[in-house]
Structures are given as C-alpha cells and as structure tokens.
Design a protein around this motif. Structure first.
Motif, PDB file in Angstrom:
ATOM      1  N   PRO A  79       0.807  -1.208   0.000  1.00  0.00           N
ATOM      2  CA  PRO A  79       0.000   0.000   0.000  1.00  0.00           C
ATOM      3  C   PRO A  79       0.847   1.267   0.000  1.00  0.00           C
ATOM      4  CG  PRO A  79       0.076  -0.912   2.209  1.00  0.00           C
ATOM      5  CD  PRO A  79       0.810  -1.881   1.328  1.00  0.00           C
ATOM      6  N   LEU A  80       0.385   2.271  -0.724  1.00  0.00           N
ATOM      7  CA  LEU A  80       1.097   3.538  -0.825  1.00  0.00           C
ATOM      8  C   LEU A  80       0.769   4.437   0.363  1.00  0.00           C
ATOM      9  CD1 LEU A  80       0.637   4.162  -4.655  1.00  0.00           C
ATOM     10  CD2 LEU A  80       2.571   3.086  -3.475  1.00  0.00           C
ATOM     11  N   ALA A  81       1.242   5.670   0.317  1.00  0.00           N
ATOM     12  CA  ALA A  81       1.071   6.571   1.458  1.00  0.00           C
ATOM     13  C   ALA A  81      -0.339   7.133   1.546  1.00  0.00           C
ATOM     14  CB  ALA A  81       2.076   7.712   1.379  1.00  0.00           C
ATOM     15  N   PHE A  82      -1.001   7.306   0.393  1.00  0.00           N
ATOM     16  CA  PHE A  82      -2.303   7.973   0.384  1.00  0.00           C
ATOM     17  C   PHE A  82      -3.337   7.163  -0.394  1.00  0.00           C
ATOM     18  CE2 PHE A  82       0.650  11.449   1.094  1.00  0.00           C
ATOM     19  CZ  PHE A  82       0.015  12.177   2.111  1.00  0.00           C
ATOM     20  N   ARG A  83      -4.590   7.348  -0.016  1.00  0.00           N
ATOM     21  CA  ARG A  83      -5.711   6.827  -0.786  1.00  0.00           C
ATOM     22  C   ARG A  83      -6.010   7.767  -1.948  1.00  0.00           C
ATOM     23  NH1 ARG A  83     -10.492   6.719   3.237  1.00  0.00           N
ATOM     24  NH2 ARG A  83      -9.579   8.737   3.750  1.00  0.00           N
ATOM     25  N   ARG A  84      -6.777   7.296  -2.898  1.00  0.00           N
ATOM     26  CA  ARG A  84      -7.137   8.126  -4.052  1.00  0.00           C
ATOM     27  C   ARG A  84      -7.886   9.386  -3.612  1.00  0.00           C
ATOM     28  NH1 ARG A  84      -6.545  10.656  -8.360  1.00  0.00           N
ATOM     29  NH2 ARG A  84      -7.774  10.232 -10.236  1.00  0.00           N
ATOM     30  N   SER A  85      -8.788   9.275  -2.681  1.00  0.00           N
ATOM     31  CA  SER A  85      -9.595  10.429  -2.276  1.00  0.00           C
ATOM     32  C   SER A  85      -8.743  11.553  -1.715  1.00  0.00           C
ATOM     33  CB  SER A  85     -10.655  10.006  -1.248  1.00  0.00           C
ATOM     34  OG  SER A  85     -10.046   9.510  -0.073  1.00  0.00           O
ATOM     35  N   GLU A  86      -7.652  11.205  -1.044  1.00  0.00           N
ATOM     36  CA  GLU A  86      -6.841  12.223  -0.381  1.00  0.00           C
ATOM     37  C   GLU A  86      -6.056  13.082  -1.363  1.00  0.00           C
ATOM     38  OE1 GLU A  86      -6.673   9.373   3.489  1.00  0.00           O
ATOM     39  OE2 GLU A  86      -5.085   9.265   1.973  1.00  0.00           O
ATOM     40  N   SER A  87      -5.928  12.617  -2.603  1.00  0.00           N
ATOM     41  CA  SER A  87      -5.242  13.427  -3.605  1.00  0.00           C
ATOM     42  C   SER A  87      -6.078  14.641  -4.000  1.00  0.00           C
ATOM     43  CB  SER A  87      -4.913  12.591  -4.844  1.00  0.00           C
ATOM     44  OG  SER A  87      -6.100  12.148  -5.492  1.00  0.00           O
ATOM     45  N   PHE A  88      -7.356  14.651  -3.621  1.00  0.00           N
ATOM     46  CA  PHE A  88      -8.241  15.769  -3.934  1.00  0.00           C
ATOM     47  C   PHE A  88      -8.522  16.645  -2.713  1.00  0.00           C
ATOM     48  CE2 PHE A  88      -9.233  12.379  -6.917  1.00  0.00           C
ATOM     49  CZ  PHE A  88      -9.130  13.038  -8.130  1.00  0.00           C
ATOM     50  N   ALA A  89      -7.904  16.321  -1.581  1.00  0.00           N
ATOM     51  CA  ALA A  89      -8.162  17.061  -0.337  1.00  0.00           C
ATOM     52  C   ALA A  89      -6.909  17.826   0.058  1.00  0.00           C
ATOM     53  CB  ALA A  89      -8.573  16.107   0.774  1.00  0.00           C
ATOM     54  N   LYS A  90      -6.935  19.123  -0.104  1.00  0.00           N
ATOM     55  CA  LYS A  90      -5.777  19.959   0.195  1.00  0.00           C
ATOM     56  C   LYS A  90      -5.377  19.806   1.668  1.00  0.00           C
ATOM     57  CE  LYS A  90      -4.137  24.738   0.040  1.00  0.00           C
ATOM     58  NZ  LYS A  90      -4.491  26.149  -0.273  1.00  0.00           N
ATOM     59  N   GLY A  91      -4.107  19.477   1.891  1.00  0.00           N
ATOM     60  CA  GLY A  91      -3.598  19.387   3.252  1.00  0.00           C
ATOM     61  C   GLY A  91      -3.875  18.083   3.959  1.00  0.00           C
ATOM     62  N   ALA A  92      -4.503  17.120   3.286  1.00  0.00           N
ATOM     63  CA  ALA A  92      -4.829  15.857   3.946  1.00  0.00           C
ATOM     64  C   ALA A  92      -3.565  15.107   4.332  1.00  0.00           C
ATOM     65  CB  ALA A  92      -5.681  14.991   3.028  1.00  0.00           C
ATOM     66  N   LYS A  93      -3.575  14.518   5.519  1.00  0.00           N
ATOM     67  CA  LYS A  93      -2.443  13.742   6.016  1.00  0.00           C
ATOM     68  C   LYS A  93      -2.632  12.265   5.695  1.00  0.00           C
ATOM     69  CE  LYS A  93      -0.481  17.255   8.177  1.00  0.00           C
ATOM     70  NZ  LYS A  93       0.854  17.782   7.858  1.00  0.00           N
ATOM     71  N   SER A  94      -1.527  11.543   5.705  1.00  0.00           N
ATOM     72  CA  SER A  94      -1.579  10.109   5.471  1.00  0.00           C
ATOM     73  C   SER A  94      -2.137   9.388   6.690  1.00  0.00           C
ATOM     74  CB  SER A  94      -0.173   9.585   5.165  1.00  0.00           C
ATOM     75  OG  SER A  94      -0.148   8.173   5.183  1.00  0.00           O
ATOM     76  N   VAL A  95      -2.894   8.317   6.447  1.00  0.00           N
ATOM     77  CA  VAL A  95      -3.433   7.520   7.561  1.00  0.00           C
ATOM     78  C   VAL A  95      -2.331   6.821   8.340  1.00  0.00           C
ATOM     79  CG1 VAL A  95      -5.716   7.126   6.578  1.00  0.00           C
ATOM     80  CG2 VAL A  95      -3.831   5.593   5.972  1.00  0.00           C
ATOM     81  N   TRP A  96      -1.129   6.756   7.788  1.00  0.00           N
ATOM     82  CA  TRP A  96      -0.026   6.095   8.480  1.00  0.00           C
ATOM     83  C   TRP A  96       0.595   6.981   9.558  1.00  0.00           C
ATOM     84  CZ3 TRP A  96      -0.755   1.382   7.157  1.00  0.00           C
ATOM     85  CH2 TRP A  96      -1.061   1.024   5.848  1.00  0.00           C
ATOM     86  N   GLN A  97       0.344   8.283   9.513  1.00  0.00           N
ATOM     87  CA  GLN A  97       0.928   9.209  10.495  1.00  0.00           C
ATOM     88  C   GLN A  97       0.072   9.229  11.760  1.00  0.00           C
ATOM     89  OE1 GLN A  97       1.589  13.215   9.072  1.00  0.00           O
ATOM     90  NE2 GLN A  97       1.885  14.008  11.150  1.00  0.00           N
ATOM     91  N   LEU A  98       0.658   8.836  12.883  1.00  0.00           N
ATOM     92  CA  LEU A  98      -0.110   8.647  14.111  1.00  0.00           C
ATOM     93  C   LEU A  98      -0.160   9.859  15.024  1.00  0.00           C
ATOM     94  CD1 LEU A  98       0.958   5.027  15.144  1.00  0.00           C
ATOM     95  CD2 LEU A  98      -1.046   5.748  13.849  1.00  0.00           C
ATOM     96  N   THR A  99       0.768  10.798  14.868  1.00  0.00           N
ATOM     97  CA  THR A  99       0.770  11.947  15.761  1.00  0.00           C
ATOM     98  C   THR A  99       1.422  13.130  15.058  1.00  0.00           C
ATOM     99  OG1 THR A  99       1.280  12.660  18.041  1.00  0.00           O
ATOM    100  CG2 THR A  99       2.975  11.400  16.880  1.00  0.00           C
ATOM    101  N   TYR A 100       1.484  14.253  15.764  1.00  0.00           N
ATOM    102  CA  TYR A 100       1.962  15.554  15.278  1.00  0.00           C
ATOM    103  C   TYR A 100       0.813  16.285  14.570  1.00  0.00           C
ATOM    104  CZ  TYR A 100       6.156  12.712  15.951  1.00  0.00           C
ATOM    105  OH  TYR A 100       7.073  11.831  16.440  1.00  0.00           O
ATOM    106  N   ASN A 101       1.042  17.547  14.245  1.00  0.00           N
ATOM    107  CA  ASN A 101      -0.024  18.434  13.779  1.00  0.00           C
ATOM    108  C   ASN A 101      -0.781  17.871  12.581  1.00  0.00           C
ATOM    109  OD1 ASN A 101       0.599  20.313  15.720  1.00  0.00           O
ATOM    110  ND2 ASN A 101       1.848  21.592  14.373  1.00  0.00           N
ATOM    111  N   GLY A 102      -2.098  17.869  12.723  1.00  0.00           N
ATOM    112  CA  GLY A 102      -2.955  17.466  11.617  1.00  0.00           C
ATOM    113  C   GLY A 102      -3.060  15.980  11.370  1.00  0.00           C
ATOM    114  N   SER A 103      -2.396  15.169  12.191  1.00  0.00           N
ATOM    115  CA  SER A 103      -2.389  13.724  11.943  1.00  0.00           C
ATOM    116  C   SER A 103      -3.775  13.122  12.116  1.00  0.00           C
ATOM    117  CB  SER A 103      -1.399  13.028  12.883  1.00  0.00           C
ATOM    118  OG  SER A 103      -1.784  13.202  14.230  1.00  0.00           O
ATOM    119  N   VAL A 104      -4.035  12.041  11.374  1.00  0.00           N
ATOM    120  CA  VAL A 104      -5.330  11.361  11.446  1.00  0.00           C
ATOM    121  C   VAL A 104      -5.168   9.867  11.714  1.00  0.00           C
ATOM    122  CG1 VAL A 104      -5.505  10.798   8.983  1.00  0.00           C
ATOM    123  CG2 VAL A 104      -7.595  11.262  10.301  1.00  0.00           C
ATOM    124  N   GLY A 105      -3.921   9.381  11.795  1.00  0.00           N
ATOM    125  CA  GLY A 105      -3.699   7.947  11.937  1.00  0.00           C
ATOM    126  C   GLY A 105      -4.231   7.357  13.219  1.00  0.00           C
TER     127      GLY A 105
END
Length: 301
Positions: A156-182
């Motif tokens: 699996p890559l860093a981002f889903r297809r939908s996130e390529s259309f969302a400005k500033g979206a973070k990767s689901v793999w990032q668990l912490t730090y500003n803006g994280s969603v993991g």
C-alpha cells in the motif's frame, strides 16, 4: 425530498486520556424542521466510550421513530489499496475493520494501545518497509519511528485516491503531530466495527460507500460516512474550533439535503474510473463531498 431527518457530525479524537475542549471529541446533531433545520444539541465528550453510548442512543431513537439518520465521522474509513490484503489476506474493508477491532484495546478512560499495535504491525506486516510512523517523544517503540519513513513504491502507498483531492490531507499512516489522522483512524474504525457487531443496530446501518455504492438513495435508515471538515470555512470564530467545525458541517449538510445537493455529494465522483470506483467500494472508501468540485467551492464559500 430530503434524504435524512437528522444529521450527526462527529469530530473524533485519538486522545489517550479523558480530555475536553480543544482537540477533543465534539459532536453535533441537526434535525429537519419543515423546509429548514435546527441544531438539537452540540456536545463535548471527554471519552470515546461516552460518545459511543450517545451514538447508540441516537441511532436507536432514529430507528424507533422511523427517521433517517446520516452520521459523519472525521476519520478515515479505509486504508490505501493493498493494506487489507497485507494484514488479513483479503482485499476487503470489513476484514480490515474486524482485524483492527480485534487488536486495538481502547479503555473507557481513553487509554489505548495504538502505538504498540502500529509498532508490531510494522514489524510483522511491513517488515523492512514500515508504514506507520509518529510517536510521543517520551516513549520508544521498537518498530515505530518518530520520523516519516521513505515513501513506499509498492502497495500500500502513502495515500488513498480520495486524499489526492483534499488539500492538506495527512496520510493515515501518520499517528501523531499536527494534523495527523492515523490515531483517530485506528481508534475510530475499532469503535465503529464493534458498534456494528455488538450494538444490535446492524440491520439498520449501512457504511457508505462500502455497503451502498455511490448511491443517492438508501435501503437502510442509518448511514455512516467519512467526512473531512477542512472542506468547510468555519461559520464562527467565537467557539472552540472543533465545536465550530461540527456545527458548520451539520448545518451545511442540512441545507444541502433540503435543496437536493447532498444527493450529488453522495453520488459517484465524476473523475473516477470504473476500477477506482471498485477499489473505493471494496477497500479504500471515500470522503463525502471530495471530488465534486463545483459543490466543494460552494461549501467553502
């Protein structure tokens, strides 16, 4: 005719202890009133456990009163294609949800094992090519770095297809730090998966678009969908940002539902190929509103 009688918008939290105010769990319930809508309540929950009790009550009330309910949650419902097969042996969203629910421990006071689990999965499922990253600086995990690993070149890559259309979206793999969603994603999927299995409401709930396709009408009265509040310009600067977000999104979706535009947001994003649609429905999911650019422009106006 509007699709929903009530709209519940949830700003999720990955907190590891009870917390209120900024960066905690907020939710807002809007109800249809004639040609308009009203905010029934907006509330700050100190724990995910407390919110899930409210969700059970909200879903139960909608079903009992023969009302249609849209529940929007601001965490990812899926991972980049290839994740489910890597972790479960099956390229299926439900298998991945069950895997996460089986292995995430999330106590009533918000204590959870998300960092331990991510470290273990890096070692066992992503050996030599870690995906999960980000951890509290005061803690050390054998296979979870505080630094972003090299971008993967294989699924699996860093981002889903939908996130390529969302400005500033973070990767689901990032668990912490500003803006994280993991962290929110692991804990949120675990909670919703258990809700589907254990609440007694399963026959009345469908998860969009996994179980519905990109539909504009639904057989089941309750729809769970992934949202991205950053699509919206906040209606108020006089309240906590998370509080303003849930209110703004609930009111916007209620207005859109009243004039028929919400159905367009639920419909197939026009830029997706048939293969991408199939991938979104099988595994990656989609974000409600992403890809409908003419409508997103209005959302942000």
């Amino acid at each position: 005719m509007p699709l929903f009688d009530r709209i519940l918008i949830v700003d999720w939290s990955g907190a590891g202890q009870p917390v209120t105010g900024k960066n905690s769990l907020w939710a807002c319930l809007a109800r249809r009133e004639g040609d308009g809508h009203a905010i029934e309540w907006i509330e700050n929950f100190s724990t995910r456990h407390a919110f899930m009790q409210r969700l059970d009550a909200v879903v139960g009330a909608a079903v009992a009163e023969d009302q249609r309910l849209l529940c929007g949650f601001d965490f990812a419902f899926g991972y980049p294609t290839g994740t489910a097969e890597r972790l479960t042996g099956s390229a299926d969203w439900r298998a991945l949800w069950r895997k996460i629910a089986d292995e995430i421990k999330d106590a009533p006071d918000n204590r959870n094992n998300r960092f331990d689990l991510a470290s273990r999965w890096n070692a066992t499922h992503f050996a030599g090519e870690p995906r999960f990253w980000g951890r509290p600086h005061q803690h050390v995990y054998a296979d979870l770095s505080d630094k972003k690993p090299p971008a993967p070149t294989n699924a699996p890559l860093a981002f889903r297809r939908s996130e390529s259309f969302a400005k500033g979206a973070k990767s689901v793999w990032q668990l912490t730090y500003n803006g994280s969603v993991g962290s929110q994603t692991l804990l949120g999927i675990a909670r919703l998966s258990r809700f589907l299995e254990e609440s007694g409401h399963r026959e009345n709930v469908a998860v969009w678009p996994f179980e519905t396709g990109f539909a504009t009408t639904f057989q089941k009265p309750v729809i769970f969908a992934e949202i991205y509040p950053s699509l919206f310009t906040l209606a108020s600067l006089d309240e906590v940002k998370d509080q303003a977000q849930v209110r703004t999104v609930a009111e916007a979706f209620a207005r859109f539902d009243a004039d028929g535009r919400l159905a367009t947001l639920l419909d197939r994003p026009p830029m997706l190929s048939d293969e991408e649609v199939a991938t979104s429905i099988a595994e990656e999911g989609w974000v409600l509103g992403i890809g409908h650019r003419e409508l997103v422009t209005e959302l942000a106006a």
